[in-house]
Write an enzyme that holds these catalytic residues in place. Structure first.
Site, short mmCIF file in Angstrom:
data_model
loop_
_atom_site.label_atom_id
_atom_site.label_comp_id
_atom_site.label_asym_id
_atom_site.label_seq_id
_atom_site.Cartn_x
_atom_site.Cartn_y
_atom_site.Cartn_z
N LYS A 253 37.25 38.47 30.20
CA LYS A 253 38.21 37.86 29.94
C LYS A 253 38.00 37.02 28.71
O LYS A 253 38.78 35.58 28.72
CB LYS A 253 38.00 36.47 31.08
CG LYS A 253 38.47 36.56 32.99
CD LYS A 253 38.14 36.03 33.37
CE LYS A 253 38.56 36.29 35.18
NZ LYS A 253 39.25 36.13 36.39
N ASN B 206 44.50 29.89 49.70
CA ASN B 206 43.28 29.55 50.16
C ASN B 206 42.06 28.45 49.93
O ASN B 206 43.59 27.28 50.44
CB ASN B 206 41.86 30.52 48.67
CG ASN B 206 42.45 29.68 47.00
OD1 ASN B 206 42.90 29.11 47.44
ND2 ASN B 206 43.19 30.99 46.81
N ASP C 118 43.34 37.21 44.08
CA ASP C 118 43.40 37.82 43.36
C ASP C 118 45.33 38.65 43.78
O ASP C 118 45.46 39.88 43.46
CB ASP C 118 42.74 38.09 43.58
CG ASP C 118 41.90 37.88 43.52
OD1 ASP C 118 41.55 37.12 42.41
OD2 ASP C 118 41.12 37.31 43.63
O1 C5P Z 1 38.04 37.31 38.25
P1 C5P Z 1 37.71 35.69 39.28
O2 C5P Z 1 38.58 35.77 39.86
O3 C5P Z 1 36.20 35.39 39.74
O4 C5P Z 1 37.10 34.58 37.94
C1 C5P Z 1 38.20 33.51 38.06
C2 C5P Z 1 38.40 32.71 37.35
O5 C5P Z 1 39.69 33.66 36.41
C3 C5P Z 1 38.22 31.24 37.13
O6 C5P Z 1 38.39 30.39 36.17
C4 C5P Z 1 39.78 31.24 37.54
O7 C5P Z 1 41.05 29.99 37.60
C5 C5P Z 1 40.65 32.42 36.53
N1 C5P Z 1 41.57 33.31 37.07
C6 C5P Z 1 42.79 33.41 37.21
N2 C5P Z 1 44.25 34.97 37.52
C7 C5P Z 1 43.37 35.04 38.92
C8 C5P Z 1 42.20 35.13 38.54
C9 C5P Z 1 41.17 34.28 38.77
O8 C5P Z 1 43.46 32.64 35.98
N3 C5P Z 1 44.29 35.88 38.64
#
Ligand code: C5P
Length: 397
Positions: A341, A210, A279
């Site tokens: 989270k 990304n 993701d």
């Molecule tokens: O769920 P989302 O991707 O929007 O969440 C973003 C937050 O979660 C950020 O702080 C990112 O660093 C963390 N994150 C993570 N592992 C993932 C996806 C996001 O630690 N697989």
């Protein structure tokens, strides 16, 4: 006016922004700081020494051979007295001279002779600022421990628009203040910061990633260390210089980032998930380069671990901070994410806004706390934002 017993030498060089140094000198003087102004000869063409003498309450120095019985050897005396040197504006010329150790006038001589911290505030035409030689000189100076305040973007005096404007006096003043009285509110704390993008391999030559550059995570790491914290930086691939003094753990994929973050998790008090973790990853990795054919190619993706989410399951008394890039419903989505989270703070930004999100120096965010406190911030540099995020974390200690 209270006296701080601090002496700041303000160097003014010959750029159009020199007029703004008058306000800076006045702010410092009013804050009880003893101010000694040194102007280069070119600077005196933009603003008169009389103005700065009046505002600083001290004779302005311009000449290395000027008679002045305040010191036995003028440049050494000033260099020893200074608690901080700030050069605002700093032209490409003074930056080059300092980077190469030239000392052909009073200001450059004092710079060489002092052991005080030095803050450079570059201001110039955008083509000059982005010129590789200027950037290389600045990189050299940063490496040597000089502080550099990034210029703002905007309309420049020469009529063009771009990066090169001297930041507002308020921003310079705050930085000076921080350097004079360093904060130590993170002393004794260990921060685990995830930063940058991840790369998810498809085959030996291709991957999914990304637009994250890692700028936000690095800004947080720098500031946390400046405030006495110990930083473990688990970073995906980035081209930006990594902070000296931090424990650096380089990773590529989300799974690797997860493994390394888990390894360091027991040793930290604070986790900041600034990484833009992919993701999904390709379900299968092809050992051989995927051959092209005339048909469409379908790559099946599978979920990556949610690093912060997983760490949040065994939170104990750690402070967990996450970021959220949203394209709408910032607060509702942010609050849901925070709960899911198990976070204490969530920094949510609307990535559709100009000047927010990936690959830019600025961000526009709303900080949501577990208690439901919502702080919407205006557009600001990622450095300033890092400072505010750390302030919010420190409130939770
Ligand atoms: O769920 P989302 O991707 O929007 O969440 C973003 C937050 O979660 C950020 O702080 C990112 O660093 C963390 N994150 C993570 N592992 C993932 C996806 C996001 O630690 N697989």
């Amino acid at each position: 006016m209270s006296s701080t017993n601090k002496t700041v030498v303000v160097g003014v060089t010959g750029g159009i922004a020199a007029y703004k140094s008058a306000e800076l000198v006045s702010r410092l003087y009013k804050a009880g700081i003893s101010v000694q102004v040194i102007m280069t000869e070119n600077a005196t063409r933009f603003i008169t020494p009389l103005t700065l003498r009046t505002l600083s309450g001290n004779p302005v120095l311009t000449d290395a051979f000027q008679e002045d019985n305040r010191w036995r050897v003028q440049h050494i005396g000033i260099a020893e007295e200074a608690d901080l040197l700030v050069i605002a504006p700093a032209t490409a010329n003074i930056i080059a001279k300092i980077a190469h150790g030239l000392a052909d006038d009073l200001l450059s001589t004092v710079v060489l002779a002092t052991r005080a911290p030095l803050l450079l505030v570059p201001a110039m035409n955008t083509n000059m600022f982005t010129n590789p030689v200027v950037q290389e000189n600045l990189a050299t100076l940063r490496k040597r421990g000089f502080h550099v305040l990034e210029p703002d973007e905007g309309e420049l005096a020469c009529g063009v628009s771009g990066k090169g404007r001297m930041p507002e006096v308020d921003v310079i003043f705050r930085r000076v203040w921080e350097l004079l009285a360093p904060r130590t509110d993170f002393a004794g704390k260990t921060l685990l910061i995830t930063s940058g993008p991840t790369q998810e391999d498809i085959d030996p030559v291709r991957y999914i990633t990304n637009r994250s550059t890692g700028r936000m995570g690095l800004a947080l790491a720098h500031q946390a260390m400046a405030r006495g914290g110990k930083v473990i930086l688990v970073t995906g691939p980035t081209n930006l210089p990594l902070p000296e003094g931090a424990s650096i753990v380089r990773v590529r994929s989300a799974r690797e980032m997860f493994e390394r973050a888990k390894e360091y998790y027991p040793h930290c008090d604070i986790v900041i998930g600034a990484a833009a973790v992919a993701d999904y990853r390709p379900r299968t990795y092809s050992e051989q380069k995927v051959k092209k054919s005339d048909d469409d190619l379908v790559i099946e993706l599978t979920r990556n671990p949610d690093i912060l989410g997983e760490l949040g399951r065994d939170k104990r008394n750690r402070i967990l901070v996450g970021f959220a890039a949203e394209t709408g419903d910032l607060i509702a989505n942010g609050e849901a994410k925070m709960k899911k989270k198990n976070l204490d703070l969530l920094v949510a930004n609307d990535v559709t806004l100009d000047g927010a999100g990936f690959g830019v120096d600025t961000n526009i965010v709303t900080i949501i706390s577990r208690k439901g406190e919502i702080t919407s911030l205006p557009k600001m540099s990622k450095d300033d934002l890092a400072r505010i995020i750390l302030d919010k974390i420190a409130e939770l200690f």
